[in-house]
Design an enzyme around this catalytic site. Structure first.
Site, PDB file in Angstrom:
ATOM      1  NE  ARG A  48      -2.913   0.455   3.340  1.00  0.00           N
ATOM      2  CZ  ARG A  48      -2.164   0.538   4.444  1.00  0.00           C
ATOM      3  NH1 ARG A  48      -1.344   1.569   4.622  1.00  0.00           N
ATOM      4  NH2 ARG A  48      -2.232  -0.391   5.373  1.00  0.00           N
ATOM      5  CE1 TYR A 100     -16.881  12.520 -15.185  1.00  0.00           C
ATOM      6  CE2 TYR A 100     -16.374  12.363 -12.857  1.00  0.00           C
ATOM      7  CZ  TYR A 100     -16.753  11.770 -14.039  1.00  0.00           C
ATOM      8  OH  TYR A 100     -17.012  10.423 -14.070  1.00  0.00           O
ATOM      9  CG  ASP A 172     -10.054  16.785 -14.118  1.00  0.00           C
ATOM     10  OD1 ASP A 172      -9.385  16.201 -14.999  1.00  0.00           O
ATOM     11  OD2 ASP A 172     -11.075  16.285 -13.622  1.00  0.00           O
ATOM     12  CE  LYS A 197     -13.109   8.936 -17.971  1.00  0.00           C
ATOM     13  NZ  LYS A 197     -13.423  10.181 -17.274  1.00  0.00           N
TER      14      LYS A 197
HETATM   15  C1  LIG Z   1     -13.901  10.474 -15.896  1.00  0.00           C
HETATM   16  C2  LIG Z   1     -13.476  11.765 -15.292  1.00  0.00           C
HETATM   17  C3  LIG Z   1     -13.200  11.872 -13.914  1.00  0.00           C
HETATM   18  C4  LIG Z   1     -13.400  10.715 -12.958  1.00  0.00           C
HETATM   19  O1  LIG Z   1     -12.497   9.691 -13.178  1.00  0.00           O
HETATM   20  P1  LIG Z   1     -12.791   8.122 -12.863  1.00  0.00           P
HETATM   21  O2  LIG Z   1     -11.550   7.489 -13.307  1.00  0.00           O
HETATM   22  O3  LIG Z   1     -14.017   7.753 -13.645  1.00  0.00           O
HETATM   23  O4  LIG Z   1     -13.035   8.052 -11.386  1.00  0.00           O
HETATM   24  C5  LIG Z   1     -12.759  13.085 -13.436  1.00  0.00           C
HETATM   25  N1  LIG Z   1     -12.615  14.162 -14.243  1.00  0.00           N
HETATM   26  C6  LIG Z   1     -12.891  14.101 -15.564  1.00  0.00           C
HETATM   27  C7  LIG Z   1     -12.720  15.318 -16.403  1.00  0.00           C
HETATM   28  C8  LIG Z   1     -13.346  12.918 -16.132  1.00  0.00           C
HETATM   29  O5  LIG Z   1     -13.626  12.870 -17.440  1.00  0.00           O
END
Ligand SMILES: *Cc1c(COP(=O)(O)O)cnc(C)c1O
Length: 401
Positions: A48, A100, A172, A197
């Site tokens: 961890r 988001y 982000d 993504k």
């Molecule tokens: C998908 C997404 C998230 C969340 O991420 P997960 O991996 O689904 O928890 C946060 N910010 C943006 C811009 C996203 O597209």
């Protein structure tokens, strides 16, 4: 245009295994590490707290984002959760208004219970940030470009405001990825990613990343990562490394395909608005061109027949664009935010935020651009012809209004 990522540097930032010479980073599928004597170890004690496969990813992403420390989490939302844990009860976050949906849900339904308040402003005008910061504001939260209308905020200008007011700036960077934008270089303190993504890039895992500009902030995030435990598993860490190896190559193709799709949609008679930061007519095109080295793979558009029914007809008739949430993978996806990702937002608020009833979001994948355009062409043909549209109750209602 900002500088693109150096592919040679990226590829050679991924270490070969010093012990065996394995060209690919080994997957250390272990929970613990044998110690020579209590407290004497080879840098790892319990998985961890640290795992060599995860470390390879964490060092790689820190390099890509030009930060001091990277930390890998089990999801993008776990990464967001870790950043908010830098704050204390009574602190306030000032966030981008079309954030988001999952971040909005976490802020409003989890963090509100712990005395952390979040206020939202339109960050495309940096002056709004300056006006809204209070003495309680400790963190400014940006997403740029945003989902699904691809609004772009000026990271450098907002970082100067945040710094002057003693706030941290977190960006982000999921939509642009470090291949197109490096927020830490523009003055941000923290970058987060949903590595689910573009970093992963193959729609085969859930992962999150935090990178900090300073070592001190990075150590705080590492402490939270270990204390709260939402770490990324070794196999998933390896998959993200493997995804990142081709990031510049993939993103280049995502950008060129998305540009071709956006230009096609712009001229289509059934389409009213196209959202793509690369288009001259996009409201934030200039700042996007300044701080990004490309405009990304996401394109959204609205229909002349601005109804849920029309949008559903299109997204149910595409063949290559698969109807699914998420983005950033090899295969093209389409989604209807009003009834999918943004369903929980009240209709009026959703519409005023630019998510029209007919808005369709495309994650343009790596297929041949001509095939993608042909797919959209045939799906748009499912819409009513002009005469049928003129006779529809919706059109009559517009005329009567
Ligand atoms: C998908 C997404 C998230 C969340 O991420 P997960 O991996 O689904 O928890 C946060 N910010 C943006 C811009 C996203 O597209």
């Amino acid at each position: 245009m900002s500088q693109a990522l150096n592919a040679t540097h990226l590829i050679h930032s991924i270490p070969c295994d010093p012990l065996t010479g394995a060209l690919s980073v080994p997957i250390f599928q272990t929970s613990t590490f044998v110690q020579e004597a209590p407290g004497i170890n080879k840098g790892y004690d319990y998985a961890r707290s640290g795992n060599p496969t995860r470390s390879a990813l964490e060092n790689l992403i820190a390099t890509l984002e030009q930060g001091a420390v990277g930390s890998a989490f089990s999801s993008g939302l776990a990464a967001i959760d870790a950043v908010v844990k830098l704050l204390q009860s009574g602190d306030e976050i000032l966030a981008v208004d079309d954030i988001y949906g999952g971040a909005f849900r976490q802020f409003s339904q989890i963090w509100s219970k712990f005395g952390i308040r979040v206020r939202y402003v339109d960050t495309t005008d940096a002056a709004n940030v300056l006006d809204a910061i209070t003495d309680q504001t400790k963190l400014v939260w940006l997403e740029t470009p945003t989902n699904p209308t691809l609004k772009v905020s000026d990271i450098a200008a907002i970082s100067r405001i945040a710094q002057a007011r003693g706030c941290l700036l977190c960006v982000d960077n999921t939509f642009a990825s470090p291949a197109l934008q490096q927020p830490l270089r523009l003055g941000a303190d923290i970058v987060i990613h949903s590595a689910t993504k573009y970093l992963g890039g193959h729609s085969d895992l859930i992962a999150g990343i935090v990178v900090t500009k300073t070592k001190e902030l990075g150590e705080q995030i590492r402490f939270i990562q270990n204390a709260c435990g939402a770490i990324l598993a070794p196999h998933d860490s390896w998959l993200v490394i493997r995804g990142i190896e081709t990031l510049p190559l993939r993103v280049e193709k995502h950008c060129s395909n998305a540009t071709a799709v956006a230009n096609f949609l712009l001229l289509h008679p059934q389409v009213t608005q196209v959202f793509y930061p690369g288009l001259k007519g996009h409201g934030n095109h200039d700042i996007a061109a300044q701080q990004q080295s490309g405009f990304g793979g996401i394109v959204s558009f609205t229909l002349r027949n601005d109804t849920e029914e029309a949008a559903k007809s299109v997204v149910c008739n595409t063949r290559l664009f698969k109807l699914a949430e998420s983005l950033g993978g090899v295969k093209s996806l389409c989604c209807h935010p009003a009834t999918m990702t943004h369903k929980s937002i009240p209709a009026e608020r959703r519409r005023s935020g630019g998510v029209a009833d007919s808005l369709i979001r495309l994650s343009v994948g790596l297929e041949n651009a001509n095939d993608l355009i042909a797919d959209l062409q045939q799906a748009l043909e499912s819409l009513k012809t002009d005469d049928e549209f003129a006779a529809s109750p919706h059109h009559k209602a517009i005329l009567a209004a």
